[in-house]
Design an enzyme around this catalytic site. Structure first.
Site, short mmCIF file in Angstrom:
data_model
loop_
_atom_site.label_atom_id
_atom_site.label_comp_id
_atom_site.label_asym_id
_atom_site.label_seq_id
_atom_site.Cartn_x
_atom_site.Cartn_y
_atom_site.Cartn_z
N LYS A 79 37.85 31.17 66.35
CA LYS A 79 38.82 30.43 67.17
C LYS A 79 39.83 31.40 67.77
O LYS A 79 40.24 32.37 67.12
CB LYS A 79 39.52 29.39 66.29
CG LYS A 79 40.35 28.37 67.06
CD LYS A 79 40.93 27.31 66.10
CE LYS A 79 41.72 26.24 66.84
NZ LYS A 79 42.29 25.22 65.94
N SER A 154 41.58 20.44 67.40
CA SER A 154 41.76 21.47 68.40
C SER A 154 40.66 22.54 68.39
O SER A 154 40.48 23.23 69.39
CB SER A 154 43.11 22.14 68.19
OG SER A 154 43.11 22.87 66.97
N SER A 178 42.00 19.54 62.75
CA SER A 178 41.46 20.34 63.85
C SER A 178 40.12 21.02 63.58
O SER A 178 39.48 21.51 64.51
CB SER A 178 42.46 21.41 64.28
OG SER A 178 43.47 20.82 65.07
#
Lengths: 488, 479
Positions: A79, A154, A178
């Site tokens: 990420k 997310s 997330s």
């Protein structure tokens, strides 16, 4: 099956048996990226050159007969809020569009040590604020099951790349859901570890007391493997827990015999879509047939969790994101007359709307005169929620809920309704508030064949139990894989 | 009208730990710009602080020295504000639960050693910020992050002081204690102690006036000037029928004035909240006790002891105990018991201090040892050398390896006490000064000093003045 479709466990075995090389694996994944990335948009940065170089090194080590970790040569997406030395780390924000960290996050260092191949940096909601991956400054990631749908957020890029075969495994971060939400939306496995079990050093903070890095993959064993590599006490993170961790993949027994599964009534209410409820209940039935038993429990404060979550996380975010001021790195606006104007223009232009919304909310709740009414009460609610979980775990071993009340929604459907967007986190936030571990595994399909996520929540440091239960279910349903449209 | 001023002080002292408070960078002054910093103290995204335990220990020691209650459980908080020298845009400090609370300090306020008790509200730990640099070759400002993360303690007093002299005595005692427990370098010129001053004025019997805070006071003499200035300013406002508004003012020592920085309405809302990246600070009772036991005898107590058991006047005792090195040197001298205690004090506070001041040095920079100093004084007291010769010995040996004996021999400084050897000198001086002899006989006996001086000159300083005096007196009477 093509190499990019396989699990890390089977690829690792192939490497050992010299049925393929690490370079071939990386090329296969890069090939899939070349074919699908334009459509899916999982990555902010694809590290082609660096990945091939690392794969070559792994092949050399293999040729030299060195003992390698189970992740050696496995392409992993990371990420874009996890700092990677000399590799752009943007948090999907204009504010950090040019930020190249001079250091590795502890987890990035651990991947490096395990000879994993960093294949790319995954797109995300800006600064991890969002549930759909739509707030990224760069692009909107699409759901590999249906490109009209969001991948969830997310960590949308982290889930999408694994689901699309653009990576074998990935790292996400989970502050309120997330990792689990996009894992559920994209039909992959995602673990939000116990707070303190994975170092946060090098994770660009959103809400420090809730953030936790975790693994996503296409099998429980793979996720357990990656978790075994990244967990552990880190002297660089004061909040990391000092304890011994085993090898979670090795100890995976996939047994639920005698396990007490708590079913909290608050998570199966009217807000949950019938198809989702059906899929989750069917999954529970299958576990019961394997020897588990169910217990009705109640987590009465769940209704207040979302409010408490948005107060605490926004408060911390307003402070954590204050350092992005244009002075030292990242974006700086042009044309300012003085310091104050430089700050204002930089932050107005560098942050997107959702981030600004949270900074304003967080600044407000910490302001003198409002602190007691909001932040302090939210912290009290946090304690109460944690207590309710403690009480629940005296009656059951794990708690099972849907990961989200509905499957992936259409792109753009909720962007103008923040409250509806926030509601996607309703089933996941309490876990972060209480610092617990939870795993999401695919458990069937809702309407339009979109995946449904089954969330299993355990007491602190019960990851092995979660892996065993998730692994049991994985066997029962025959395993998971890349999204149908992404197959080779 | 006779206004009374009320003063409260916030003292920031940089601690002399080996490393910074939240990272492994060296804690040192004077390094090249931006060479002594890392991703953590420059607040790079993703980095996290970890607390240096030494900082806690140092602060607890200070808490004990100032008679505080030590909180076994305390926490750290974020103080949020934007400024380019603060790279995280928040300072990690302590808000509602500091390490130490409710202490006091007895400050000596007169030469009899009488003390006044000043309340200490709290002591907390926090990190220092960087420094802005302004370079003419560059239009904007530049930031030096070396000081970011240098550990500080903030010592907050109660508003218990009522004159600039009391404030100065408090500041000097604080500095002295910091040196005694060796937790701060106390180098004022490097900014290792800084203070903010709260001042208010009121007529006697009336409630305390509205206070104003002054920032940027970096010396103790500056503190005195700043307090006097501010009290005068407030009195002038009140006398003119005006009103004091709570505000923050910046002291400009060069101009001898302060200037409005911000009014209460513009004051920062720091939005304090608990620092989520750090754990609660927990200190066990045993450690708290151990840190107390480790405290040395503190300056006030030492000063009192010097007065009581050595019979020294306050002036001497106070100066000798000002810093621990001087006091330790003095006590080593006393322990040798080969000369008078008061003589040691006179030499240390007199010629030794003078030489140190001239050279801008401290005792540790010299080759002077308690042995050398007391041996020299003993030579004077035994009559082997004169006081004048003693000064020469000190000059010669303070920066060399020489012992007093070696200097006396090399320079031939030993006194001549042998009357036979001095007879001729006395005779020649008397022959050359018949008027003085007449004056002496006429009752002006103080001319003896002049005659002894003349003899000393002729003997090139080696004659024993006491012996010379005796000889002269005897000769005049026998005349």
């Amino acid at each position: 099956m093509e190499l990019f479709e396989l699990t890390a466990a089977s690829l690792s075995e192939k490497l050992r048996k010299k049925e393929c090389s690490a370079v071939e694996i990386t090329r296969s994944v890069l090939g899939q990226i070349a074919r699908k990335e334009e459509q899916i948009g999982s990555f902010v940065t694809v590290c082609e050159e660096q990945a091939l170089k690392k794969a070559q090194q792994v092949d050399q080590k293999l040729a030299a007969g060195e003992a390698l970790s189970p992740l050696a040569g496995i392409p992993i997406g990371v990420k874009d809020n996890i700092c990677t030395k000399n590799v752009l780390t943007t948090c999907s924000s204009r504010m950090l569009h040019n930020f190249v960290p001079p250091y590795n996050a502890t987890v990035a260092e651990k991947l490096e040590q395990a000879d994993a191949v960093l294949i790319g940096k995954c797109n995300m909601d800006e600064f991890a604020m969002g549930s759909s991956c739509e707030t990224s400054y760069f692009q909107k990631t699409k759901n590999p099951w249906n490109p009209d749908c969001v991948p969830g957020g997310s960590s949308g890029g982290s889930a999408a790349c694994v689901s699309a075969g653009e990576a074998v495994l990935s790292l996400g971060s989970d502050t309120g859901g997330s990792i689990r939400l996009p894992a559920a939306y994209c039909g992959v496995v995602g673990l939000k570890p116990t707070y303190g079990s994975v170092s946060r050093y090098g994770l660009v903070a959103f809400a420090s007391s809730l953030d936790q890095i975790g693994p996503l993959g296409r099998s429980v064993e793979d996720v357990a493997s990656l978790y075994s590599v990244i967990c552990g006490r880190d002297p660089m993170d004061a909040t990391s827990a000092a304890r011994e961790y085993g090898d979670f993949a090795k100890e995976l027994n996939r047994s639920v015999k005698g396990m007490r599964i708590g079913i909290p009534k608050e998570y199966f209410g009217d807000g949950v879509e019938p198809k989702v409820k059906e899929a989750v209940m069917a999954a529970i039935d299958r576990l019961v047939k394997e020897g588990a038993q169910t217990v009705s429990i109640s987590l009465p404060s769940t209704d207040y969790a979302l409010s408490a979550y948005y107060i605490i996380s926004s408060a911390e975010a307003s402070s954590n994101l204050a350092r992005f001021d244009g002075v030292k790195y990242g974006y700086r606006a042009e044309g300012y007359a003085n310091l104050l104007e430089m700050y204002e223009k930089t932050r107005s232009e560098g942050f997107g709307d959702e981030v600004k919304r949270r900074i304003m909310l967080g600044t407000f709740v910490l302001s003198s005169g409002f602190y007691d009414a909001y932040y302090k009460r939210a912290k009290q609610m946090q304690q109460k929620i944690a207590q309710e979980y403690d009480e629940a775990f005296s009656r059951c071993d794990i708690i099972v809920t849907p990961t989200s009340p509905s499957p992936a929604f259409k792109i753009g459907e909720r962007t103008n309704d923040p409250l509806k967007m926030y509601a996607a986190d309703i089933c996941t936030v309490t876990v972060n508030i209480a610092g617990l571990p939870a795993i999401s595994v695919p458990c069937g399909a809702a309407q339009d064949k979109m995946p449904v996520g089954l969330q299993m929540i355990g007491p602190k440091f019960s990851e092995q139990t979660l892996f065993n239960t998730a692994g049991c279910f994985e066997n029962l349903c025959g395993g998971f894989g890349v999204a149908p449209a992404m197959k080779g | 009208m006779n206004y009374e001023m009320t003063i409260g002080l916030e003292v920031h002292a940089e601690l002399n730990t080996a490393t910074k408070i939240y990272c492994g960078c060296k804690n040192s002054f004077g390094a090249q710009v931006n060479s002594n910093c890392c991703p953590i103290c420059t607040g790079m995204p993703g980095t996290l602080p970890t607390l240096n335990e030494k900082v806690v220990e140092y602060a607890v020691k200070m808490g004990h020295a100032l008679n505080c209650k030590i909180n076994p459980v305390s926490k750290q908080d974020r103080k949020n504000y934007f400024y380019p020298d603060l790279p995280k845009a928040y300072q990690i400090s302590q808000f509602d639960i500091p390490l130490c609370e409710n202490g006091h300090l007895d400050v000596m306020i007169d030469e009899q050693g009488n003390t006044k008790r000043i309340g200490v509200t709290r002591i907390h730990i926090e990190e220092d910020a960087g420094k802005l640099l302004h370079d003419e070759s560059f239009a904007g400002s530049l930031v030096d992050f070396n000081r970011c993360g240098v550990p500080l303690i903030e010592i907050v007093s109660e508003p218990d002081m009522h004159s600039s002299a009391e404030a100065k005595a408090y500041l000097e005692t604080i500095k002295s204690i910091l040196q005694y427990i060796d937790i701060s370098d106390c180098k004022m010129q490097e900014g290792s102690i800084r203070c903010d001053i709260n001042v208010s004025v009121a007529l006697p019997g009336e409630p305390r006036g509205t206070r104003c805070e002054m920032k940027n006071v970096n010396t103790f003499s500056g503190a005195v000037r700043a307090i006097e200035y501010e009290a005068k300013r407030q009195i002038e406002v009140l006398e003119a029928g005006g009103e004091i508004h709570q505000e923050t003012r910046r002291w400009d020592d060069a101009k001898g004035q302060n200037f409005l920085l911000r009014s209460k309405e513009d004051s920062h809302d720091y939005r304090y909240f608990p620092e989520p990246d750090l754990l609660t600070i927990v200190i066990d009772e045993e450690k708290i006790r151990r840190l107390k036991d480790e405290l040395p005898e503190l300056p006030n107590k030492k000063c009192k002891r010097y007065m009581d058991s050595y019979g020294l006047p306050y002036f001497d005792a106070n100066l000798l105990t000002e810093n621990p090195d001087k006091a330790a040197f003095f006590e080593s001298c006393v322990a040798r018991k080969n000369c008078k205690i008061k003589s040691v004090s006179n030499w240390l506070l007199g010629d030794v201090s003078r030489i140190l001041n001239e050279r801008n040095a401290v005792l540790a920079d010299t080759s002077l040892t308690p042995e050398k100093l007391t041996d020299m004084i003993a030579l004077i007291e035994a009559g082997t050398i004169s006081v004048t010769a003693g000064k020469t010995v000190l000059d010669e040996m303070i920066f060399s390896d020489k012992t007093p004996k070696q200097v006396v021999e090399e320079k031939g400084l030993a006194q001549i006490s042998d009357t036979g050897a001095l007879e001729a000198i006395v005779q020649s001086v008397m022959d050359a000064n018949p008027k003085s002899i007449a004056d002496y006989k006429g009752g002006k006996t103080n001319v003896i000093g002049f005659l002894v001086g003349q003899c000393m000159r002729q003997s090139k300083g080696q004659g024993n003045p006491a012996v010379l005096k005796e000889l002269i007196e005897k000769k005049i009477q026998n005349d």
